[in-house]
Design a protein around this motif. Sequence first.
Motif, short mmCIF file in Angstrom:
data_model
loop_
_atom_site.label_atom_id
_atom_site.label_comp_id
_atom_site.label_asym_id
_atom_site.label_seq_id
_atom_site.Cartn_x
_atom_site.Cartn_y
_atom_site.Cartn_z
N GLU A 1 110.15 39.12 64.49
CA GLU A 1 111.08 40.11 65.02
C GLU A 1 112.51 39.78 64.62
N GLU B 1 123.64 34.48 62.92
CA GLU B 1 122.88 34.66 64.17
C GLU B 1 122.88 33.38 64.98
N GLN C 1 115.04 41.77 62.02
CA GLN C 1 116.38 42.16 62.47
C GLN C 1 117.44 41.66 61.48
#
Length: 136
Positions: A74, A34, A78
């Motif tokens: 969050e 990410e 994810q």
Amino acid sequence: MTSYQHGDDMYDDSFSIDSPSGEFLGECGVGISETVGVGDPKRVTAFDVWLFDKNDIQTVTKVLMSAHAFGDSELQQQLAAKGEPVLVELGGETVLETQTLQLVARIVDIAYGDSAMSADNFFERFILELEVSQKA
């Protein structure tokens, strides 16, 4: 050992796992999971560490996350879809296990890049030691 340096946008290291006699047992690796923000070079906030065992139907993955990413519920949720979230801490280690293999990933060195968002937003440097052994 595998190392990432900020700016290596194609970072993806993988290693073959062979028995002492040369038999292929599986593979392991680390790659970018990410990023945050926009622009180049990428600002990496999490890495995937994975272990493939030729004797197991499932590849095991853990997501090594910056303090910023780990603290963002969050984003953590994810990334949990890819694998178990793990907070990156200097000297910390995490264990991945398959049917016949065990991988211990130790965080040897980390440094965060400068960011207006937070001090622990993305990695400037990330060095990981991967130790694989066959389970008895």
